[in-house]
Write a protein that holds these residues in place. Structure first.
Motif, mmCIF file in Angstrom:
data_model
loop_
_atom_site.group_PDB
_atom_site.id
_atom_site.type_symbol
_atom_site.label_atom_id
_atom_site.label_comp_id
_atom_site.label_asym_id
_atom_site.label_seq_id
_atom_site.Cartn_x
_atom_site.Cartn_y
_atom_site.Cartn_z
ATOM 1 N N PHE A 84 73.008 19.302 65.731
ATOM 2 C CA PHE A 84 73.239 17.861 65.624
ATOM 3 C C PHE A 84 74.128 17.241 66.685
ATOM 4 N N ALA A 85 74.917 18.038 67.420
ATOM 5 C CA ALA A 85 75.769 17.440 68.448
ATOM 6 C C ALA A 85 74.923 17.075 69.657
ATOM 7 N N GLU A 86 75.203 15.936 70.240
ATOM 8 C CA GLU A 86 74.438 15.490 71.410
ATOM 9 C C GLU A 86 74.868 16.263 72.652
ATOM 10 N N ALA A 109 87.870 20.872 63.092
ATOM 11 C CA ALA A 109 88.017 19.423 62.942
ATOM 12 C C ALA A 109 89.376 18.971 63.480
ATOM 13 N N TYR A 110 90.418 19.729 63.171
ATOM 14 C CA TYR A 110 91.766 19.400 63.663
ATOM 15 C C TYR A 110 91.814 19.444 65.189
ATOM 16 N N LEU A 111 91.298 20.532 65.773
ATOM 17 C CA LEU A 111 91.320 20.662 67.233
ATOM 18 C C LEU A 111 90.577 19.517 67.890
ATOM 19 N N SER A 112 89.412 19.193 67.333
ATOM 20 C CA SER A 112 88.601 18.137 67.916
ATOM 21 C C SER A 112 89.301 16.788 67.819
ATOM 22 N N GLY A 113 89.936 16.517 66.671
ATOM 23 C CA GLY A 113 90.660 15.271 66.507
ATOM 24 C C GLY A 113 91.887 15.184 67.387
ATOM 25 N N TYR A 114 92.587 16.290 67.528
ATOM 26 C CA TYR A 114 93.817 16.343 68.322
ATOM 27 C C TYR A 114 93.539 16.165 69.805
ATOM 28 N N LYS A 115 92.436 16.737 70.271
ATOM 29 C CA LYS A 115 92.128 16.719 71.693
ATOM 30 C C LYS A 115 91.116 15.645 72.081
ATOM 31 N N GLY A 116 90.583 14.939 71.075
ATOM 32 C CA GLY A 116 89.579 13.924 71.378
ATOM 33 C C GLY A 116 88.240 14.516 71.781
ATOM 34 N N GLY A 117 87.886 15.625 71.164
ATOM 35 C CA GLY A 117 86.656 16.337 71.501
ATOM 36 C C GLY A 117 86.977 17.695 72.094
ATOM 37 N N LEU A 118 85.949 18.523 72.250
ATOM 38 C CA LEU A 118 86.154 19.900 72.694
ATOM 39 C C LEU A 118 85.061 20.317 73.659
ATOM 40 N N THR A 119 85.384 21.322 74.458
ATOM 41 C CA THR A 119 84.399 22.014 75.280
ATOM 42 C C THR A 119 84.116 23.357 74.636
ATOM 43 N N ARG A 125 78.925 23.221 76.424
ATOM 44 C CA ARG A 125 78.592 21.931 75.830
ATOM 45 C C ARG A 125 79.848 21.189 75.377
ATOM 46 N N GLN A 126 79.754 19.860 75.380
ATOM 47 C CA GLN A 126 80.821 19.013 74.881
ATOM 48 C C GLN A 126 80.497 18.612 73.448
ATOM 49 N N VAL A 127 81.495 18.617 72.587
ATOM 50 C CA VAL A 127 81.266 18.260 71.190
ATOM 51 C C VAL A 127 82.520 17.610 70.618
ATOM 52 N N ASP A 128 82.320 16.576 69.834
ATOM 53 C CA ASP A 128 83.398 15.953 69.075
ATOM 54 C C ASP A 128 82.997 16.060 67.612
ATOM 55 N N PHE A 129 83.663 16.966 66.887
ATOM 56 C CA PHE A 129 83.266 17.209 65.510
ATOM 57 C C PHE A 129 83.506 16.005 64.614
ATOM 58 N N GLY A 130 84.387 15.118 65.032
ATOM 59 C CA GLY A 130 84.601 13.898 64.269
ATOM 60 C C GLY A 130 83.419 12.964 64.307
ATOM 61 N N GLU A 131 82.523 13.149 65.283
ATOM 62 C CA GLU A 131 81.359 12.284 65.412
ATOM 63 C C GLU A 131 80.120 12.860 64.736
#
Length: 337
Positions: free
Chosen positions: A335-337, A80-90, A96-102
């Motif tokens: 669940f991630a698009e 969650a921290y990595l995703s928030g810090y980077k605005g999403g992750l690969t 796949r692209q994923v933003d755990f905050g979403e």
């Protein structure tokens, strides 16, 4: 501007300092993937409802899984921290692209447990998982593996499914019918109790990664009951993705949904020592993650748990970190698009 309209000192600081909105992995309140805290009955709009079962009153070996839910939640904060810090992750394994905050996840905290009352604890798990299942995809953080039985029952009842399949990733079969020492209700009997419930039968149960020693004539038992058994040897011979794909297809056949239970002792104890009954020659981390990739991509999977993490036997915290990663992988795929 009135006093009520004027920003507080904290709000003013955050406005002036970019990055303040990012919560460090080790900061804040522990929830799974730093998700919102919600009451178990208020999951409108959530895809996933997480509950913990900090209970280890049904173990036959080393205790300590009561500390599993908290450790898994704490470990999950990293993604969650990595995703928030980077605005999403690969995802570097899949591209796949994923933003755990979403991801729409709610953490409902731990169910009430009664350390000296196994039956009441089981009722509590069933009721709370059923309540989640009426609204969202239930995820249970264990806790010893006995807790899977009431959670499975709660999922079947709450989702109003007539027949539910089970995919069990585990070192042990947990098919003991009765033990002179432990009786009929302990973590070695959970799969037997599930198979004897009104919601399924052994013919709808698939087991992956079984190894070590089981009861005499166990292979004959599997044949007679229709249990789909994939041993650690089968995994080595056929490959993990082929085995898991076959396991979930078998569990999904003639059922309304599939419940996934992952006992962390399925993984080799050189990697995941923080568990009560470790058995050598288990899954590698890559095989374990591939397992969740396959399961998370199957439409029939409707609930999951991660059991038997006993963090105090692993000073490196690697066991709880892997456990969190496994659930993150499943939910991302689901669940991630």
């Amino acid at each position: 501007m009135t006093d009520s309209e004027r920003p507080t000192a904290a709000e003013a600081f955050r406005e002036q300092h970019p990055g303040s909105e990012v919560e460090l992995a080790y900061a804040g309140i522990n929830t799974f993937l730093k998700s919102d805290q919600r009451d178990v009955g208020e999951l409108d709009g959530a895809d996933v409802g997480v509950v913990g079962a900090p209970y280890d009153g049904a173990v036959s070996n080393r205790p300590g899984t009561r500390y599993g839910p908290e450790a898994i939640r704490r470990a999950s904060a990293w993604w969650a921290y990595l995703s928030g810090y980077k605005g999403g992750l690969t995802n570097m394994q899949t591209g796949r692209q994923v933003d755990f905050g979403e991801l729409s996840i709610a953490d409902c905290g731990d169910v009430p447990v009664f350390p000296m009352d196994r039956a009441k604890t089981a009722e509590s798990i069933t009721a709370h998982v059923a309540t989640v299942a009426e609204q969202a995809f239930p995820v249970l953080l264990g806790g010893d593996h006995y807790c899977t039985f009431p959670a499975f029952r709660g999922f079947a009842e709450g989702s109003d499914h007539d027949t539910v399949g089970l995919v069990q990733i585990d070192a042990h079969t947990d098919t003991v019918e009765e033990s002179a020492l432990f009786g009929e209700h302990f973590h070695g009997s959970s799969t037997n109790l599930i198979a004897e419930s009104p919601h399924t039968g052994f013919e709808h149960v698939s087991q992956v990664g079984i190894r070590g020693y089981e009861s005499p004539d166990f292979f004959e038992f599997a044949d007679e009951t229709g249990l789909d058994l994939f041993t650690a040897h089968d995994v080595r011979e056929r490959g993990i993705r082929e085995v898991v794909a076959a396991a979930v297809e078998a569990a999904a056949a003639d059922t309304d949904a599939v419940y996934v239970t992952f006992d962390i002792d399925a993984v080799d104890p050189s990697v995941a020592p923080g568990t009560g009954t470790p058995v050598p020659a288990g899954l590698t981390p890559d095989q374990a993650l591939a397992t969740m990739e396959v399961l998370g991509g199957h439409d029939a999977v409707g609930a999951a748990d991660l059991m038997e993490v006993a963090p105090r036997y692993d000073a490196t915290e690697g066991t709880s970190r892997l456990a969190a990663y496994l659930l993150v992988t499943l939910l991302e795929r689901q669940f991630a698009e």
